[in-house]
Design a protein around this motif. Structure first.
Motif, short mmCIF file in Angstrom:
data_model
loop_
_atom_site.label_atom_id
_atom_site.label_comp_id
_atom_site.label_asym_id
_atom_site.label_seq_id
_atom_site.Cartn_x
_atom_site.Cartn_y
_atom_site.Cartn_z
N ARG A 29 0.88 -1.10 0.04
CA ARG A 29 0.02 0.07 0.18
C ARG A 29 0.84 1.29 0.08
O ARG A 29 1.83 1.42 0.91
N PHE A 30 0.63 2.06 -0.92
CA PHE A 30 1.47 3.49 -1.06
C PHE A 30 0.41 4.56 -0.22
O PHE A 30 -0.65 5.03 -1.01
N PRO A 31 0.47 5.03 0.85
CA PRO A 31 -0.50 5.80 1.70
C PRO A 31 -0.57 7.09 0.95
O PRO A 31 0.60 7.54 0.41
N SER A 32 -1.74 7.43 0.98
CA SER A 32 -1.98 8.92 0.24
C SER A 32 -2.23 9.82 1.17
O SER A 32 -2.37 9.76 2.60
N GLN A 33 -2.10 10.96 0.69
CA GLN A 33 -2.22 12.29 1.84
C GLN A 33 -3.46 12.66 1.88
O GLN A 33 -4.35 12.59 1.21
N ILE A 62 5.08 11.13 -6.76
CA ILE A 62 3.64 11.86 -6.90
C ILE A 62 2.59 10.71 -6.53
O ILE A 62 1.39 11.22 -6.16
N LEU A 63 2.85 9.41 -6.05
CA LEU A 63 1.91 8.61 -5.54
C LEU A 63 1.05 9.15 -4.35
O LEU A 63 -0.45 8.98 -4.35
N PRO A 64 1.71 9.82 -3.41
CA PRO A 64 0.84 10.15 -2.37
C PRO A 64 -0.34 11.26 -2.49
O PRO A 64 -1.23 11.16 -1.86
N GLY A 65 -0.04 11.82 -3.73
CA GLY A 65 -1.03 12.87 -4.02
C GLY A 65 -1.89 12.47 -5.19
O GLY A 65 -2.71 13.32 -5.53
N LEU A 66 -1.91 11.27 -5.65
CA LEU A 66 -3.05 11.22 -6.68
C LEU A 66 -4.30 10.92 -6.47
O LEU A 66 -4.79 10.88 -5.02
N SER A 67 -5.39 10.99 -7.02
CA SER A 67 -6.82 11.00 -6.85
C SER A 67 -7.04 9.60 -6.31
O SER A 67 -8.23 9.34 -5.77
N HIS A 68 -6.41 8.52 -6.34
CA HIS A 68 -6.57 7.28 -5.94
C HIS A 68 -5.34 6.71 -5.15
O HIS A 68 -4.18 7.07 -5.35
#
Length: 368
Positions: A62-66, A126-132
């Motif tokens: 899992r790549f945590p999102s912001q 950029i993964l933490p700031g994606l829409s998903h």
């Protein structure tokens, strides 16, 4: 590490599905799962490796999102490969020649896995700031039984899943299912000069297969899917008897039926069992896939240069879909190289896969 380097490392790790005749002692997905887990951790993912079957774990990252909770997108190749029996090349050498990586799993489906993983590594900032929120799963057992996908579907639902398969980067949003039937008939042995004293198990199986063939042909003639075409039926093996002058007391046949969405063969098989008392029937059913092409993420994939299609084979996408996760299959390479005696994927296709998944992730910087 380039995608080619990573793929060669993955191919060198034997992860053959132990079902049937694997052709090697290097079975099971544990080593591959641990390798992938370490790669995911190096990219910033929270990872877990959990057994689905003894020493056969799924790996989940899992790549945590912001900020606030976001819909979850799963990238999900499988870690197992088919048997290496009969291969004409070293299945685990991962040779690089003629612009191709050779070896078991290079096409199906460690090529997709390598392309996804490298894209995740190169886009990790950029993964933490994606829409998903981005998840990755390496699933065990796809080639026989789909235990990994079933275990994941039982515990998690995602908003969308891309199952890694060699589709030439096209969107397989629908595919056929597979119903594998094993028929076993028992008879009574006798001298072939006096067959009336025995019961011929081969003849019993012949009657069953004739009934099955006639029934399915009549049914299939009126059924067809716009994308997938008609269902199909194939008698794969028949085994029975020991000598020409002995009435056989056991016969077994295996049948492969490919189904289309909306088709249910369970009542048909149940009726067959009633018509032939004493017939033993083993069943392994993998459902067909149909994901609505109007799903927003199908549109995103199309905007990245892909197009919708269907497939006659089955994959983990149907299991995830049945569990509540809309899914498609997509990855670099061609299904024509899958399961072959000299399996390979071209470096150009592999690199195209990396670029495609990078475009997908970058497209998710905008609201979907």
């Amino acid at each position: 590490m380039t995608a080619t380097d990573l793929l060669r490392e993955l191919v060198r790790i034997p992860s053959v599905n132990p079902d049937g005749d694997p052709g090697t002692t290097g079975t099971g997905e544990k080593d591959c799962a641990n390798f992938v887990a370490e790669f995911l951790r190096s990219c910033g993912a929270e990872t877990s490796v959990e057994d689905v079957l003894p020493d056969r774990p799924n790996v989940l990252g899992r790549f945590p999102s912001q900020g606030k909770a976001r819909p979850r997108l799963l990238l999900a190749p499988h870690t197992d490969t088919v048997s290496v029996a009969g291969m004409t090349i070293d299945p685990f050498a991962a040779d690089l020649r003629d612009g191709k990586v050779w070896g078991r799993g290079a096409s199906d489906t460690k090529g997709s896995m390598a392309a996804m993983l490298v894209a995740l590594r190169e886009c990790r900032d950029i993964l933490p700031g994606l829409s998903h929120e981005i998840w990755f799963a390496g699933l065990v057992g796809e080639e026989a039984g789909q235990a990994g996908a079933k275990a994941l579907a039982a515990r998690e639902k995602f908003d969308f899943a891309i199952v890694g398969e060699p589709t030439q980067l096209q969107i397989v949003h629908t595919h056929k299912g597979a119903v594998w039937l094993t028929f076993r008939a028992r008879g009574r042995a006798a001298h072939a000069s006096m067959p009336q004293n025995g019961e011929n198990a081969i003849e019993k199986i012949m009657d069953v297969l004739d009934d099955l063939r006639r029934g399915l042909r009549a049914s299939f003639a009126s059924q067809a899917d716009e994308t997938l075409g008609a269902p199909t039926f194939n008698i794969g093996t028949i085994e029975g008897g020991s000598k020409i002058n002995i009435v056989p007391d056991l016969c077994e046949a295996r049948v492969d039926i490919r189904t289309i969405p909306g088709q249910d063969l369970v009542p048909f098989v149940d009726a067959l069992a009633e018509r032939f008392p004493g017939l033993e029937i083993g069943r392994r059913i993998s459902g067909p896939l149909w994901t609505d092409p109007a799903h927003p993420l199908v549109g995103v994939l199309e905007s990245c240069g892909s197009r919708r299609t269907g497939a006659p084979w089955f994959c983990d996408g149907a299991v995830l879909s049945a569990g509540g996760t809309p899914a498609v299959a997509l990855g670099p390479g061609s299904i024509e190289q899958a399961h072959t005696a000299d399996e390979w994927i071209s470096v150009a296709d592999l690199e195209a896969g990396v670029e495609f998944f990078k475009r997908l992730l970058q497209a998710l910087k905008k609201p979907v």
